[in-house]
Motif scaffolding. Structure first.
Motif, PDB file in Angstrom:
ATOM      1  N   UNK A 109      -8.266   1.026  -1.708  1.00  0.00           N
ATOM      2  CA  UNK A 109      -9.071   0.356  -0.696  1.00  0.00           C
ATOM      3  C   UNK A 109      -9.654  -0.922  -1.275  1.00  0.00           C
ATOM      4  N   UNK A 110      -9.585  -2.013  -0.511  1.00  0.00           N
ATOM      5  CA  UNK A 110     -10.174  -3.293  -0.916  1.00  0.00           C
ATOM      6  C   UNK A 110      -9.654  -3.775  -2.266  1.00  0.00           C
ATOM      7  N   UNK A 132      -9.782   9.542  -1.114  1.00  0.00           N
ATOM      8  CA  UNK A 132     -11.036   8.803  -1.252  1.00  0.00           C
ATOM      9  C   UNK A 132     -10.852   7.406  -0.681  1.00  0.00           C
ATOM     10  N   UNK A 133     -11.918   6.851  -0.097  1.00  0.00           N
ATOM     11  CA  UNK A 133     -11.867   5.513   0.469  1.00  0.00           C
ATOM     12  C   UNK A 133     -13.211   4.822   0.305  1.00  0.00           C
ATOM     13  N   UNK A 134     -13.197   3.498   0.315  1.00  0.00           N
ATOM     14  CA  UNK A 134     -14.388   2.686   0.061  1.00  0.00           C
ATOM     15  C   UNK A 134     -14.869   2.026   1.344  1.00  0.00           C
ATOM     16  N   UNK A 135     -16.182   1.823   1.427  1.00  0.00           N
ATOM     17  CA  UNK A 135     -16.741   1.123   2.576  1.00  0.00           C
ATOM     18  C   UNK A 135     -16.539  -0.377   2.470  1.00  0.00           C
ATOM     19  N   UNK A 136     -16.440  -0.885   1.241  1.00  0.00           N
ATOM     20  CA  UNK A 136     -16.352  -2.329   1.041  1.00  0.00           C
ATOM     21  C   UNK A 136     -15.828  -2.602  -0.363  1.00  0.00           C
ATOM     22  N   UNK A 137     -15.609  -3.858  -0.641  1.00  0.00           N
ATOM     23  CA  UNK A 137     -15.231  -4.273  -1.984  1.00  0.00           C
ATOM     24  C   UNK A 137     -16.415  -4.029  -2.919  1.00  0.00           C
ATOM     25  N   UNK A 138     -16.235  -3.290  -4.021  1.00  0.00           N
ATOM     26  CA  UNK A 138     -17.351  -3.063  -4.952  1.00  0.00           C
ATOM     27  C   UNK A 138     -17.954  -4.357  -5.476  1.00  0.00           C
ATOM     28  N   UNK A 149      -6.049   3.451   2.123  1.00  0.00           N
ATOM     29  CA  UNK A 149      -6.777   3.433   3.382  1.00  0.00           C
ATOM     30  C   UNK A 149      -5.791   3.048   4.475  1.00  0.00           C
ATOM     31  N   UNK A 150      -5.622   3.900   5.453  1.00  0.00           N
ATOM     32  CA  UNK A 150      -4.611   3.689   6.485  1.00  0.00           C
ATOM     33  C   UNK A 150      -4.869   2.376   7.210  1.00  0.00           C
TER      34      UNK A 150
END
Length: 380
Positions: free
Chosen positions: A66-67, A145-151, A299-300
């Motif tokens: 993700x991101x 697992x997936x992220x809400x945003x770029x760390x 992340x799909x």
């Protein structure tokens, strides 16, 4: 096929963050060795080798992308975010802070095993017999697992789908513990959109979670839609505004066909639905037009192909994410033509260079730096 070595600093061919034209396929390969991965650029139709920091990628699994970051699990089952392009790593809270886990120490006081308790959020609580895992074995219970945003933004939440019962836990990057969400069971996928995590279950139910306040806000936005449960259900935010759910059916062929290995898995069908929240129903789609779906441990996502000549319209690009995929099975990966009448599988990269024990994963590169560089893993 042309192959190169990707060396830091940043290579000139790489794109701005999250550019759909630069979707990459990341994979482990014998040729790359224990501390590097192979990377296939769909744009260039070319392979690269990327050196990675310790711990060696050969001692890890990955359960999300993700991101531009990969969510990896080390040989103690602790989770580490890894940006394979910049080489940065961020340790997530240790596994011992998860709700269902109790650390077990040997006679010398060294962490030796994890004990997982089997219960959910229902009251009164009913617990099954706990089960002990060796340290590396426990990571097999992580589903995705997936992220809400770029760390790099400094405000990132990691959502984890895990056993027992495919429940949810989350952690904020920079904090020291995991937070269990005692709501819902048997989730298979999750996305983040405008402040909310959206999840889908094996029966097609869609839940929304807002984690930005002092307590978790939960909404059931689509009830159970299917009569049969499917472990490979995905949820996608489409560019035109609809929420899509994707049912991927995987089979192990029966014995008797001499041309098929008994241990091979195949995707036999893909069904894409529009989630009609107002009418509380799923509407089966007969195509996705000038778009391509990417599903697997990433992340799909649903990406336009208008300006991406390397992507095929109305296709689903897949990599394996079955639990059985970690049992040294030969997995079918590639792209599927999505029509109302047939599913046709073809390889994106041929011959397939990756190891079967760790299926490849889709990602879009991210060149942004964070303030967390060179953190080591999460410890005990």
């Amino acid at each position: 096929m042309a192959q190169g070595v990707l060396r830091r600093p940043q290579p000139q061919w790489l794109p701005p963050p999250a550019d759909p034209m630069f979707t990459l396929l990341l994979y482990c390969t014998e040729a790359a060795g224990a501390s590097a991965v192979g990377m296939y650029s769909l744009l260039e139709r070319r392979e690269y080798t990327i050196p990675l920091p310790d711990p060696p990628i050969s001692n890890r699994t990955w359960i999300g992308s993700s991101h531009g970051w990969i969510v990896t699990a080390d040989d103690k089952s602790n989770l580490i975010l890894l940006n394979p392009i910049t080489g940065e790593q961020i340790a997530l809270p240790p596994v011992t802070t998860m709700e269902h886990i109790k650390p077990i120490f040997n006679q010398d006081g060294v962490l030796d095993k994890y004990e997982m308790s089997y219960y959910n959020g229902l009251i009164p609580r009913v617990e099954e017999t706990p089960y002990e895992f060796d340290l590396p074995e426990y990571r097999e219970v992580y589903y995705k697992a997936m992220l809400s945003s770029n760390p790099s933004s400094g405000d990132c939440i990691v959502m984890l789908i895990h056993q027992p019962y495919s429940q949810l836990s989350f952690a904020r990057v920079g904090e020291d513990h995991w937070n269990w969400i005692p709501i819902g069971l048997f989730y298979t996928d999750c996305i983040y959109h405008k402040g909310w995590f959206y999840t889908v279950s094996v029966l097609g139910a869609v839940d929304a979670f807002n984690l930005n306040g002092p307590s978790v806000v939960h909404k059931r936005i689509l009830k159970d839609m299917l009569t049969l449960g499917y472990e490979q259900m995905y949820i996608v935010q489409s560019p035109w505004g609809d929420i899509l759910t994707v049912n991927r059916m995987t089979i192990i062929p029966r014995n008797g066909n001499p041309e098929i290995e008994e241990t091979e898995l195949y995707t036999s069908d893909i069904v894409v639905y529009k989630a009609d929240i107002g009418e509380q129903k799923l509407v089966k789609m007969t195509g996705i037009g000038d778009y391509a779906l990417f599903i697997g441990h990433n992340t799909s996502s649903c990406l336009p192909v208008k300006d991406c000549h390397m992507l095929m319209p109305n296709h689903v690009y897949i990599t394996d994410d079955e639990y059985l995929g970690y049992l040294s099975l030969d997995i079918s990966d590639g792209m599927l033509e999505f029509t109302a009448w047939k599913i046709t599988l073809s390889n994106v990269v041929s011959p397939e260079p990756w190891k079967s024990w760790l299926p490849p994963i889709w990602m879009m590169p991210n060149l942004m730096k964070t303030g967390f560089q060179d953190q080591n893993n999460g410890g005990d």
